[in-house]
Design a protein around this motif. Structure first.
Motif, PDB file in Angstrom:
ATOM      1  N   ALA A 226       0.842  -1.207   0.000  1.00 59.11           N
ATOM      2  CA  ALA A 226       0.000   0.000   0.000  1.00 59.11           C
ATOM      3  C   ALA A 226       0.875   1.254   0.000  1.00 59.11           C
ATOM      4  N   GLU A 227       1.953   1.196   0.758  1.00 59.98           N
ATOM      5  CA  GLU A 227       2.893   2.317   0.832  1.00 59.98           C
ATOM      6  C   GLU A 227       3.529   2.560  -0.539  1.00 59.98           C
ATOM      7  N   ALA A 228       3.935   1.465  -1.200  1.00 57.58           N
ATOM      8  CA  ALA A 228       4.537   1.572  -2.534  1.00 57.58           C
ATOM      9  C   ALA A 228       3.536   2.192  -3.517  1.00 57.58           C
ATOM     10  N   MET A 229       2.274   1.815  -3.377  1.00 59.41           N
ATOM     11  CA  MET A 229       1.236   2.348  -4.261  1.00 59.41           C
ATOM     12  C   MET A 229       1.087   3.857  -4.044  1.00 59.41           C
ATOM     13  N   LYS A 230       1.180   4.288  -2.792  1.00 62.52           N
ATOM     14  CA  LYS A 230       1.128   5.736  -2.514  1.00 62.52           C
ATOM     15  C   LYS A 230       2.339   6.420  -3.147  1.00 62.52           C
ATOM     16  N   ASN A 231       3.517   5.807  -2.994  1.00 64.19           N
ATOM     17  CA  ASN A 231       4.730   6.393  -3.576  1.00 64.19           C
ATOM     18  C   ASN A 231       4.618   6.523  -5.094  1.00 64.19           C
ATOM     19  N   ALA A 232       3.871   5.606  -5.695  1.00 64.86           N
ATOM     20  CA  ALA A 232       3.797   5.561  -7.163  1.00 64.86           C
ATOM     21  C   ALA A 232       3.252   6.865  -7.740  1.00 64.86           C
ATOM     22  N   LYS A 233       2.397   7.531  -6.995  1.00 65.90           N
ATOM     23  CA  LYS A 233       1.785   8.768  -7.504  1.00 65.90           C
ATOM     24  C   LYS A 233       2.851   9.788  -7.908  1.00 65.90           C
ATOM     25  N   GLN A 234       3.783  10.065  -6.988  1.00 67.48           N
ATOM     26  CA  GLN A 234       4.817  11.052  -7.281  1.00 67.48           C
ATOM     27  C   GLN A 234       5.744  10.542  -8.388  1.00 67.48           C
ATOM     28  N   VAL A 235       6.048   9.249  -8.356  1.00 67.56           N
ATOM     29  CA  VAL A 235       6.943   8.684  -9.375  1.00 67.56           C
ATOM     30  C   VAL A 235       6.302   8.826 -10.763  1.00 67.56           C
ATOM     31  N   ILE A 236       5.008   8.573 -10.848  1.00 65.91           N
ATOM     32  CA  ILE A 236       4.304   8.706 -12.132  1.00 65.91           C
ATOM     33  C   ILE A 236       4.413  10.146 -12.631  1.00 65.91           C
ATOM     34  N   LEU A 237       4.222  11.085 -11.714  1.00 65.04           N
ATOM     35  CA  LEU A 237       4.315  12.498 -12.108  1.00 65.04           C
ATOM     36  C   LEU A 237       5.733  12.860 -12.564  1.00 65.04           C
ATOM     37  N   ASP A 238       6.730  12.349 -11.841  1.00 63.51           N
ATOM     38  CA  ASP A 238       8.124  12.643 -12.208  1.00 63.51           C
ATOM     39  C   ASP A 238       8.486  12.052 -13.573  1.00 63.51           C
ATOM     40  N   VAL A 239       8.098  10.797 -13.779  1.00 66.94           N
ATOM     41  CA  VAL A 239       8.407  10.135 -15.054  1.00 66.94           C
ATOM     42  C   VAL A 239       7.668  10.847 -16.198  1.00 66.94           C
ATOM     43  N   SER A 240       6.426  11.248 -15.918  1.00 66.42           N
ATOM     44  CA  SER A 240       5.651  11.944 -16.951  1.00 66.42           C
ATOM     45  C   SER A 240       6.304  13.275 -17.325  1.00 66.42           C
ATOM     46  N   LYS A 241       6.886  13.933 -16.330  1.00 62.72           N
ATOM     47  CA  LYS A 241       7.620  15.203 -16.581  1.00 62.72           C
ATOM     48  C   LYS A 241       8.790  14.952 -17.527  1.00 62.72           C
ATOM     49  N   ASP A 242       9.559  13.910 -17.232  1.00 64.48           N
ATOM     50  CA  ASP A 242      10.697  13.562 -18.092  1.00 64.48           C
ATOM     51  C   ASP A 242      10.217  13.217 -19.499  1.00 64.48           C
ATOM     52  N   PHE A 243       9.093  12.517 -19.567  1.00 66.29           N
ATOM     53  CA  PHE A 243       8.551  12.126 -20.864  1.00 66.29           C
ATOM     54  C   PHE A 243       8.133  13.365 -21.654  1.00 66.29           C
ATOM     55  N   GLU A 244       7.582  14.323 -20.938  1.00 69.12           N
ATOM     56  CA  GLU A 244       7.166  15.568 -21.599  1.00 69.12           C
ATOM     57  C   GLU A 244       8.374  16.304 -22.172  1.00 69.12           C
ATOM     58  N   LYS A 245       9.475  16.265 -21.406  1.00 65.97           N
ATOM     59  CA  LYS A 245      10.700  16.912 -21.894  1.00 65.97           C
ATOM     60  C   LYS A 245      11.160  16.281 -23.207  1.00 65.97           C
ATOM     61  N   MET A 246      10.986  14.957 -23.308  1.00 69.40           N
ATOM     62  CA  MET A 246      11.449  14.252 -24.504  1.00 69.40           C
ATOM     63  C   MET A 246      10.487  14.433 -25.677  1.00 69.40           C
ATOM     64  N   THR A 247       9.196  14.425 -25.418  1.00 70.49           N
ATOM     65  CA  THR A 247       8.216  14.371 -26.507  1.00 70.49           C
ATOM     66  C   THR A 247       7.340  15.604 -26.634  1.00 70.49           C
ATOM     67  N   GLY A 248       7.273  16.406 -25.552  1.00 71.63           N
ATOM     68  CA  GLY A 248       6.338  17.530 -25.551  1.00 71.63           C
ATOM     69  C   GLY A 248       4.926  17.110 -25.194  1.00 71.63           C
ATOM     70  N   ARG A 249       4.725  15.822 -24.991  1.00 70.42           N
ATOM     71  CA  ARG A 249       3.374  15.358 -24.634  1.00 70.42           C
ATOM     72  C   ARG A 249       3.238  15.294 -23.114  1.00 70.42           C
ATOM     73  N   LYS A 250       2.219  15.999 -22.615  1.00 75.94           N
ATOM     74  CA  LYS A 250       2.070  16.196 -21.166  1.00 75.94           C
ATOM     75  C   LYS A 250       1.072  15.193 -20.587  1.00 75.94           C
ATOM     76  N   TYR A 251       1.488  14.544 -19.508  1.00 77.34           N
ATOM     77  CA  TYR A 251       0.599  13.604 -18.819  1.00 77.34           C
ATOM     78  C   TYR A 251       0.599  13.876 -17.323  1.00 77.34           C
ATOM     79  N   GLY A 252      -0.584  13.775 -16.730  1.00 75.03           N
ATOM     80  CA  GLY A 252      -0.701  13.897 -15.274  1.00 75.03           C
ATOM     81  C   GLY A 252      -1.366  12.652 -14.725  1.00 75.03           C
ATOM     82  N   LEU A 253      -1.967  12.774 -13.544  1.00 72.89           N
ATOM     83  CA  LEU A 253      -2.711  11.644 -12.976  1.00 72.89           C
ATOM     84  C   LEU A 253      -4.037  11.499 -13.700  1.00 72.89           C
TER      85      LEU A 253
END
Ligand code: SF4
Ligand code: SF4
Lengths: 396, 97
Positions: A226-253
């Protein structure tokens, strides 16, 4: 420069897998996801990937082989739909509890019975509490992009959970649309190599995986998940930020489409969001303040964030493409209203079960939902919060 | 890592309960699963050597003279196989209590 292509959703998922070039793919064909392992096995036969393709005899074995591969220290992927996922069910829980970041492409289809091969979300909803991260994709592009981001999220040391990327069977999986692909070398760099801390094939550290876990320990291990699942939220946002830098495509939750100033809102997932955007635009032209909240990350459920995003609306309809058959609304509805209640957001909310077994959901249907919501804003009256959209009934 | 018990906080447990060392099955005492227990009657024992090879839990210690000793109740699960195999009635099964 990115590559412009036109691909079906299944081709998009398979292409992402090809670029990721995982160590192991174990899969068994089932409509409508069959093409994913089919295309992938072609890549293997043609030598364009280095992957060990395990042609198993069932989905239970597919997930088992992925578990074995990941525990050994490899990166493993698979794909399935509906009853294939049902057959995996036992191993789905093993994968998440052993904290193995397997990535699965789930092409959503109704779980039988009666027998049906078309899209709804009953397969995904059946495993919503199994400890997998669940990303939903409106289009082939999103299915592709989510797959490219999957390993970075799942394999993050604060997460270490399996992840499934959902897309709508046939509607997305078989419809060919334009897509922008990332170059192979950029994908390789973005996804990176998988270097697990502990793994079975490490001869310097003999380990045991999956021991007996009785009363004194299972509770704590579940809480770790459950703790890992909570952590996943921020990780998803961070990875999505990096992805946006590479592609320009923006993703959030989730995606907010004309939501910030809207009065009536729909919450939904996957391809229905596309139809809803079309309707929102039409209604906006008529001066109606309609908006959409499209959930991308269904697990972990962004409860606080969704409640906040909906706090200003006058009425909201939550659309579930799977019926929970519980006399209390679908899963997305339950999660959304519970999120609102806990966060002290009190907005009139109704639930629609729609699109079951591939029933077509047209712009007119979505428009009727907004009309119902407008009526609620005027009368303040919700007679029945548990509704159907597109169901045939005797008029009385 | 295997030095955990029912007071260990979740933060100190490994993910999934994985065990990152080897050769530690002996840390897990399975003897308390037993509901009946074998009793060794040494006067009747002929040291024929039939019982200890059949014990699934290696719970019958054998010394350097190749003679069996009393049971290791930390691991004996009370299956009764040894009692069944003994030709001289030197092992009796008794209710745990
Ligand atoms: S009862 Fe079973 S476990 Fe115990 S010593 Fe005999 S054979 Fe071994
Ligand atoms: S089988 Fe009986 S007699 Fe033979 S060694 Fe074991 S206890 Fe002694």
């Amino acid at each position: 420069m990115s590559i412009r292509e036109r691909l079906s959703g299944n081709e998009a998922a398979a292409t992402a897998m090809k670029q990721i070039n995982p160590d192991v793919v174990a899969a068994f064909p089932i409509t409508p996801s069959t093409e994913i392992p089919q295309y992938f096995s072609t890549f293997v036969a043609n030598g364009v990937v280095d992957t060990e393709f395990v042609a198993v005899e069932s989905e239970h074995s597919a997930m088992s082989a992925c578990i074995g591969a990941e525990a050994a220290g490899a990166r493993a992927m698979t794909a399935t739909s509906a009853n294939g996922l049902s057959l995996m069910w036992e191993m789905i829980y093993i994968a998440s509890s052993l904290r193995l970041p397997i990535v699965l492409s789930l092409v959503n289809r109704a779980v039988s019975g009666p027998l049906n091969i078309h899209c709804d979300h009953s397969d995904a909803m059946g495993v919503r509490d199994s400890g997998w991260i669940m990303l939903f994709s409106e289009t082939n592009q999103e299915a592709y992009d989510n797959t490219l981001m999957a390993h970075r999220i799942a394999e993050h040391k604060d997460v270490m959970l399996p992840l499934m990327i959902c897309q709508d069977g046939f509607i997305t999986s078989h419809a060919i649309e334009n897509i922008e692909l990332v170059e192979d070398d950029k994908v390789k760099e973005f996804v990176g190599e998988y270097k697990p801390e502990h793994y079975l094939l490490n001869k310097n550290e003999p380990i045991a995986v999956g021991p007996l876990d009785l009363q004194a320990y299972l509770f704590e291990h579940k809480a770790q998940q459950a703790e890992a699942m909570k952590n996943a939220k921020q990780v998803i946002l961070d990875v999505s930020k990096d992805f946006e830098k590479m592609t320009g495509r923006k993703y959030g939750l989730f995606e907010e489409y004309k939501l910030d100033d809207c009065e009536v809102a729909i919450v939904c997932m996957n391809s229905t969001a596309g139809t809803t955007k079309f309707v929102v635009d039409n209604l906006r032209n008529q001066g109606i303040k309609a908006g959409l909240l499209k959930v991308r990350v269904f697990r972990p459920f962004p409860a606080e964030e969704i409640a906040k995003a909906l706090s200003h609306v006058k009425a909201v309809a939550i659309l579930d493409k799977a019926d929970s058959l519980n006399a209390a609304g679908g899963a997305l509805f339950e999660d959304t209203v519970s999120a609102m209640y806990v966060n002290n957001v009190h907005v009139p909310a109704i639930n629609y079960i729609y699109g079951i077994g591939g029933r077509d959901t047209k712009a007119d249907d979505i428009e009727s939902v907004y009309k119902d919501l407008l009526e609620i804003t005027q009368t303040g009256n919700i007679e029945n919060p548990y509704r159907y959209l597109g169901l045939r009934k005797e008029e009385n | 890592m295997t030095n955990i018990n029912n007071t260990t906080p979740m933060e100190k447990l490994t993910p999934g309960g994985d065990i990152y060392t080897s050769g530690n099955a002996r840390d897990f005492k399975t003897g308390d699963w037993r509901s009946i227990k074998p009793i060794y009657i040494s006067e009747k024992c002929k040291q024929c050597g039939l019982c200890f090879p059949v014990c699934p839990d290696d719970a019958i210690p054998v010394n350097s003279e190749c003679n069996r000793e009393d049971f290791n109740y930390d691991y004996c699960k009370g299956c009764g196989v040894c009692a069944k195999v003994c030709p001289f009635g030197a092992i009796e099964m008794k209710e745990e209590g």
